[in-house]
Enzyme design. Sequence first.
Site, mmCIF file in Angstrom:
data_model
loop_
_atom_site.group_PDB
_atom_site.id
_atom_site.type_symbol
_atom_site.label_atom_id
_atom_site.label_comp_id
_atom_site.label_asym_id
_atom_site.label_seq_id
_atom_site.Cartn_x
_atom_site.Cartn_y
_atom_site.Cartn_z
ATOM 1 N N LYS A 1 5.125 4.195 -7.545
ATOM 2 C CA LYS A 1 6.286 3.933 -6.681
ATOM 3 C C LYS A 1 7.490 4.777 -7.070
ATOM 4 O O LYS A 1 8.259 5.204 -6.213
ATOM 5 C CB LYS A 1 6.645 2.448 -6.741
ATOM 6 C CG LYS A 1 5.606 1.547 -6.079
ATOM 7 C CD LYS A 1 6.018 0.082 -6.146
ATOM 8 C CE LYS A 1 4.993 -0.799 -5.457
ATOM 9 N NZ LYS A 1 5.383 -2.223 -5.467
ATOM 10 N N LYS B 1 -3.988 3.384 0.830
ATOM 11 C CA LYS B 1 -3.904 1.991 1.245
ATOM 12 C C LYS B 1 -3.046 1.856 2.491
ATOM 13 O O LYS B 1 -2.034 2.542 2.639
ATOM 14 C CB LYS B 1 -3.307 1.159 0.100
ATOM 15 C CG LYS B 1 -3.279 -0.339 0.348
ATOM 16 C CD LYS B 1 -2.717 -1.055 -0.866
ATOM 17 C CE LYS B 1 -2.625 -2.563 -0.629
ATOM 18 N NZ LYS B 1 -2.053 -3.272 -1.796
ATOM 19 N N LYS C 1 2.998 -0.972 4.851
ATOM 20 C CA LYS C 1 4.081 -1.266 5.789
ATOM 21 C C LYS C 1 5.060 -0.099 5.882
ATOM 22 O O LYS C 1 5.772 0.054 6.866
ATOM 23 C CB LYS C 1 4.863 -2.499 5.338
ATOM 24 C CG LYS C 1 4.015 -3.686 4.937
ATOM 25 C CD LYS C 1 4.851 -4.718 4.193
ATOM 26 C CE LYS C 1 4.000 -5.713 3.450
ATOM 27 N NZ LYS C 1 4.778 -6.685 2.693
#
Length: 339
Positions: free
Chosen positions: A118, A201, A204
């Site tokens: 991240k 993956k 959102k």
Amino acid sequence: MQDARFTPRVFSGIKPSGGLTLGNYLGAIKRFVQMQGGGFETIYCVVDLHAITVWQDPKELRSATREVAAGFLASGIDPEKSILFNQSQVSQHAELAWIFNCVARLGWMNRMTQFKEKAGKNAEAQSLGLYAYPSLMAADILLYHATHVPVGEDQKQHVELTRDIAAKFNHDYKVDFFPMAEPVIEGPAMRVMNLRDGTKKMSKSGESDMERINMTDDADTIARKFQKARTDAAPLPESVEGLDGRPEARNLVEIYAALADITPAEVLARYPGAGWGTFKPALADLAVERLSPISGEMARMMADPAEIDRILARGAERARAIAQPVLSRTLDIVGMVRG
């Protein structure tokens, strides 16, 4: 083997950052519903404290929190059978997380792969919360003496860290207080992948809305997204082994399997050698059949946010009744003076 001294209890949560996707439903919520009433006490949480580890617009965060709660409820989570709440209404999460910040070791945090993914090259610019959030996740689980944690494969490392923190706390204070929570990783499509890149993956926060199926998408949108989903030129194989090296094909087969509650092998038995012109419409029809009732109920609930808020507040009250005795005992063990 689970220690008989601890009540069989499930805890898991979903972060309200952006809307709910098919990945959230198949990888998490569907399994949460299946575990409800199955011999476990089930506690499910909208983890809004985790969401603010990166910047969130306050108005959007409130809406996303309610949307996740609506997704839980519309999918079959019964607030009478399970405890459903949002994390920030139970302050014990943050209190126990501080204790665990003082138990966890820096080296453990440095090994957390999700922070590296991240943060990327801008790790120095990230919040301390993003770095330390696995400690908060451990507090989420251990605050309820949870024994089982349904997670995706990508979260397994955090449950292992939770076990490390529990073991070190028990060892350092010479107690046997926190249980060793078990990750529960099972079922097809436990990690739903991107419709445009089967190696990533479903997220959102992806760049294109065509990468994902949103739980609020209508039937036409779902059909269009599956029709345009990336595939290779070869037809479906006759065996699961034939999906090796074909990430997009494997993803669509596993999505079908999870929606139909069958195995990928059974999907291929239904469509041996089928071309994508046959399989994609069948997958779209199945997805619409399964998801439309959920999206319709979510829309109804989102039109009445006061009812969602009432359910979350009641769930928080029930959660605090479990959490406070655990936190109080933890503070006693650590040596805090309390009135």
